[in-house]
Design a protein around this motif. Structure first.
Motif, PDB file in Angstrom:
ATOM      1  N   ALA A 127      42.367  42.026  23.980  1.00 47.15           N
ATOM      2  CA  ALA A 127      41.873  40.679  23.679  1.00 47.15           C
ATOM      3  C   ALA A 127      42.273  40.367  22.190  1.00 47.15           C
ATOM      4  O   ALA A 127      42.770  39.388  21.902  1.00 47.15           O
ATOM      5  CB  ALA A 127      40.459  40.594  23.887  1.00 47.15           C
ATOM      6  N   VAL A 128      42.084  41.457  21.341  1.00 47.63           N
ATOM      7  CA  VAL A 128      42.176  41.153  19.856  1.00 47.63           C
ATOM      8  C   VAL A 128      43.638  40.975  19.624  1.00 47.63           C
ATOM      9  O   VAL A 128      44.055  40.122  19.015  1.00 47.63           O
ATOM     10  CB  VAL A 128      41.785  42.334  19.245  1.00 47.63           C
ATOM     11  CG1 VAL A 128      42.261  42.243  17.657  1.00 47.63           C
ATOM     12  CG2 VAL A 128      40.252  42.356  19.147  1.00 47.63           C
ATOM     13  N   LYS A 145      39.528  28.780  11.368  1.00 45.75           N
ATOM     14  CA  LYS A 145      38.443  29.375  10.998  1.00 45.75           C
ATOM     15  C   LYS A 145      37.288  29.758  12.138  1.00 45.75           C
ATOM     16  O   LYS A 145      36.926  30.737  12.188  1.00 45.75           O
ATOM     17  CB  LYS A 145      37.193  28.308  10.235  1.00 45.75           C
ATOM     18  CG  LYS A 145      36.068  28.900   9.643  1.00 45.75           C
ATOM     19  CD  LYS A 145      35.308  28.029   8.711  1.00 45.75           C
ATOM     20  CE  LYS A 145      35.953  27.711   7.365  1.00 45.75           C
ATOM     21  NZ  LYS A 145      35.441  26.638   6.738  1.00 45.75           N
ATOM     22  N   ARG A 146      37.529  29.130  13.373  1.00 41.36           N
ATOM     23  CA  ARG A 146      36.818  29.299  14.461  1.00 41.36           C
ATOM     24  C   ARG A 146      37.248  30.650  15.112  1.00 41.36           C
ATOM     25  O   ARG A 146      36.758  31.379  15.655  1.00 41.36           O
ATOM     26  CB  ARG A 146      36.547  27.969  15.416  1.00 41.36           C
ATOM     27  CG  ARG A 146      35.588  27.116  15.034  1.00 41.36           C
ATOM     28  CD  ARG A 146      35.368  26.162  16.221  1.00 41.36           C
ATOM     29  NE  ARG A 146      36.470  25.326  16.637  1.00 41.36           N
ATOM     30  CZ  ARG A 146      37.006  24.033  16.100  1.00 41.36           C
ATOM     31  NH1 ARG A 146      36.314  23.638  15.078  1.00 41.36           N
ATOM     32  NH2 ARG A 146      38.042  23.601  16.473  1.00 41.36           N
ATOM     33  N   ALA A 147      38.667  30.364  15.205  1.00 42.07           N
ATOM     34  CA  ALA A 147      39.547  31.659  15.806  1.00 42.07           C
ATOM     35  C   ALA A 147      39.005  32.879  15.134  1.00 42.07           C
ATOM     36  O   ALA A 147      39.019  33.956  15.738  1.00 42.07           O
ATOM     37  CB  ALA A 147      40.668  31.171  15.680  1.00 42.07           C
ATOM     38  N   VAL A 148      38.964  33.080  13.788  1.00 42.37           N
ATOM     39  CA  VAL A 148      38.715  33.984  12.970  1.00 42.37           C
ATOM     40  C   VAL A 148      37.497  34.681  13.349  1.00 42.37           C
ATOM     41  O   VAL A 148      37.126  35.764  13.437  1.00 42.37           O
ATOM     42  CB  VAL A 148      38.969  33.716  11.627  1.00 42.37           C
ATOM     43  CG1 VAL A 148      38.531  34.965  10.602  1.00 42.37           C
ATOM     44  CG2 VAL A 148      40.530  33.667  11.167  1.00 42.37           C
ATOM     45  N   GLU A 152      36.228  38.148  14.327  1.00 42.45           N
ATOM     46  CA  GLU A 152      35.337  38.886  13.871  1.00 42.45           C
ATOM     47  C   GLU A 152      34.208  39.467  14.993  1.00 42.45           C
ATOM     48  O   GLU A 152      33.656  40.522  15.016  1.00 42.45           O
ATOM     49  CB  GLU A 152      34.813  38.209  12.908  1.00 42.45           C
ATOM     50  CG  GLU A 152      35.457  38.116  11.557  1.00 42.45           C
ATOM     51  CD  GLU A 152      35.030  37.163  10.583  1.00 42.45           C
ATOM     52  OE1 GLU A 152      33.831  36.651  11.109  1.00 42.45           O
ATOM     53  OE2 GLU A 152      35.748  37.128   9.583  1.00 42.45           O
ATOM     54  N   GLU A 153      33.710  38.592  15.855  1.00 32.73           N
ATOM     55  CA  GLU A 153      32.743  38.748  16.763  1.00 32.73           C
ATOM     56  C   GLU A 153      33.196  39.858  17.575  1.00 32.73           C
ATOM     57  O   GLU A 153      32.540  40.838  18.195  1.00 32.73           O
ATOM     58  CB  GLU A 153      32.256  37.557  17.521  1.00 32.73           C
ATOM     59  CG  GLU A 153      31.395  36.686  16.772  1.00 32.73           C
ATOM     60  CD  GLU A 153      31.330  35.357  17.497  1.00 32.73           C
ATOM     61  OE1 GLU A 153      31.494  35.186  18.702  1.00 32.73           O
ATOM     62  OE2 GLU A 153      30.355  34.471  16.916  1.00 32.73           O
ATOM     63  N   MET A 154      34.536  39.904  18.073  1.00 34.32           N
ATOM     64  CA  MET A 154      35.084  40.706  18.983  1.00 34.32           C
ATOM     65  C   MET A 154      35.366  42.201  18.350  1.00 34.32           C
ATOM     66  O   MET A 154      34.891  43.351  19.143  1.00 34.32           O
ATOM     67  CB  MET A 154      36.491  40.303  19.433  1.00 34.32           C
ATOM     68  CG  MET A 154      37.321  41.154  20.526  1.00 34.32           C
ATOM     69  SD  MET A 154      36.367  41.446  22.093  1.00 34.32           S
ATOM     70  CE  MET A 154      36.489  39.861  22.857  1.00 34.32           C
ATOM     71  N   LEU A 155      35.527  42.102  17.148  1.00 36.00           N
ATOM     72  CA  LEU A 155      35.666  43.243  16.422  1.00 36.00           C
ATOM     73  C   LEU A 155      34.360  43.906  16.113  1.00 36.00           C
ATOM     74  O   LEU A 155      34.088  45.250  16.312  1.00 36.00           O
ATOM     75  CB  LEU A 155      36.406  43.049  15.103  1.00 36.00           C
ATOM     76  CG  LEU A 155      37.655  42.751  14.919  1.00 36.00           C
ATOM     77  CD1 LEU A 155      38.232  42.672  13.572  1.00 36.00           C
ATOM     78  CD2 LEU A 155      38.687  44.006  15.686  1.00 36.00           C
ATOM     79  N   GLU A 156      33.164  43.310  16.028  1.00 35.41           N
ATOM     80  CA  GLU A 156      31.903  43.788  15.901  1.00 35.41           C
ATOM     81  C   GLU A 156      31.332  44.448  17.289  1.00 35.41           C
ATOM     82  O   GLU A 156      30.758  45.358  17.488  1.00 35.41           O
ATOM     83  CB  GLU A 156      30.750  42.526  15.750  1.00 35.41           C
ATOM     84  CG  GLU A 156      31.076  41.993  14.145  1.00 35.41           C
ATOM     85  CD  GLU A 156      30.280  40.850  13.624  1.00 35.41           C
ATOM     86  OE1 GLU A 156      29.335  40.465  14.706  1.00 35.41           O
ATOM     87  OE2 GLU A 156      30.135  40.510  12.640  1.00 35.41           O
ATOM     88  N   ARG A 157      31.918  43.604  18.242  1.00 32.31           N
ATOM     89  CA  ARG A 157      31.507  44.228  19.615  1.00 32.31           C
ATOM     90  C   ARG A 157      32.193  45.636  20.078  1.00 32.31           C
ATOM     91  O   ARG A 157      31.736  46.459  20.667  1.00 32.31           O
ATOM     92  CB  ARG A 157      31.906  43.345  20.603  1.00 32.31           C
ATOM     93  CG  ARG A 157      31.200  41.973  20.795  1.00 32.31           C
ATOM     94  CD  ARG A 157      31.544  40.945  21.978  1.00 32.31           C
ATOM     95  NE  ARG A 157      31.049  41.477  23.168  1.00 32.31           N
ATOM     96  CZ  ARG A 157      31.482  41.114  24.502  1.00 32.31           C
ATOM     97  NH1 ARG A 157      32.424  40.165  24.515  1.00 32.31           N
ATOM     98  NH2 ARG A 157      31.059  41.749  25.512  1.00 32.31           N
TER      99      ARG A 157
END
Length: 332
Positions: A127-128, A145-148, A152-157
């Motif tokens: 997905a990333v 900004k929303r896409a970034v 970031e949320e995906m990377l945190e997960r």
């Protein structure tokens, strides 16, 4: 006495001693000394040969263990120092066998955990990879900004997934131990709720707490708080807006019990036996959620079990899922 050559040397030495004693004996006692000496020599040779055979049988059994890799029954010796040696070797083989089995189990657990990590991390990484080209093509600053932020949320997960899997792997391998201390349940619940308070407000879910003032137990504060946080997160994700999640705790002479329940749809009967299995995602809406990876409850049970506690899941009579943690005070 480890070989026939040693036995021969000992027999010759003993025969020489008997001959000398016979020669030095009075004439009327020479025959008697020779007879007794020959009888003693024969007895010595017979006993030595018998012990030699016993030791050779032990040696053969040990050789089979070392070369075949399988445990075999060592030769049985009823009494004497050979029997003591046989018993001690039997204990050593049993200990080595248990150690080998434990190492194999730890190796399998680590291999399975690494396989789980590589398999489960593949989807979010894909997905990333798909999100990055889209971000590069976005010209609007707000959309970028929303896409970034989504990236970031995906990377945190992904980071949370890897950290959680490594914790489970360490627990499975027995490489970490709980730091036990006297803990008040109210303090643990407060620690577990803190990261989720905003999420409960956003989802419009009421959190009700009913804890006895003196409820306490002996365990690891950080691990217990993390386990409860994972259970609360699971309940929150499966409770509709306007619902509630309840936390109750009590203590008696046998155990300290913490009960967490929600007003969601509950757990389907076919999912109950598998709900604590890592990466299990049921077909029903009771435990299937796009928000998680299916390892939060597995980690919760692992963290509770390593402290000597128990975690079980069921459906509440009033409806919704029910999770009960028990820390026994007496271990029989």
């Amino acid at each position: 006495m480890g070989s026939y050559s040693t036995l021969l040397k000992q027999s010759i030495a003993l025969a020489i001693v008997i001959a000398l004693i016979t020669c030095l004996a009075p004439p009327n006692a020479m025959l008697w000394c020779a007879g007794v000496g020959i009888a003693a020599l024969a007895f010595f040779i017979a006993i030595s040969l018998w012990r030699h055979r016993q030791i050779m049988r032990l040696s053969t059994s040990i050789d089979e263990i070392l070369h075949s890799g399988h445990r075999v029954k060592l030769a049985e010796c009823r009494e004497g120092d050979v029997a003591i040696l046989s018993n001690e070797l039997e204990k050593m083989v049993a200990c080595l066998s248990r150690t080998t089995e434990q190492l194999q189990q730890e190796r399998n657990a680590l291999a399975n955990s690494l396989a789980d990590i590589s398999h489960q991390i593949r989807t979010p990484l894909t997905a990333v990879e798909l999100m990055l080209p889209d971000i590069e093509r976005i010209d609007n600053p707000e959309q970028r900004k929303r896409a970034v932020r989504d990236l970031e949320e995906m990377l945190e997960r992904i980071a949370w997934l890897v950290t959680t899997l490594l914790k489970i792997a360490k627990v499975d391998a027995g490489s970490i131990q709980a730091r036990t201390s006297h803990i008040k349940v109210a303090d643990i619940i407060k620690r577990a709720i803190a990261p989720l308070e905003i999420s409960f407000d956003i989802r419009d879910i009421t959190l009700k707490i009913d804890i006895e003032d003196n409820a306490a137990f002996t365990g690891d504060a950080l691990w217990t708080a993390e386990a409860i946080e994972n259970i609360l997160k699971n309940c929150m994700e499966h409770t509709p807006a306007g619902g509630e999640v309840r936390i109750q705790a009590s203590e008696n002479t046998l155990a300290t019990t913490i009960t967490i329940s929600d007003s969601g749809c509950g757990i389907a009967p076919e999912d109950l036996p598998h709900i604590f299995e890592r990466f299990y995602r049921g077909e029903s809406d009771s435990i299937s959620s796009s928000e998680g990876f299916g390892i939060g409850l597995a980690l919760a049970r692992a963290l509770i079990s390593v402290q000597g506690g128990m975690l079980r899941a069921d459906n509440s009579p009033e409806g919704g899922a029910l999770f009960q943690i028990a820390f026994p005070k007496l271990i029989v």
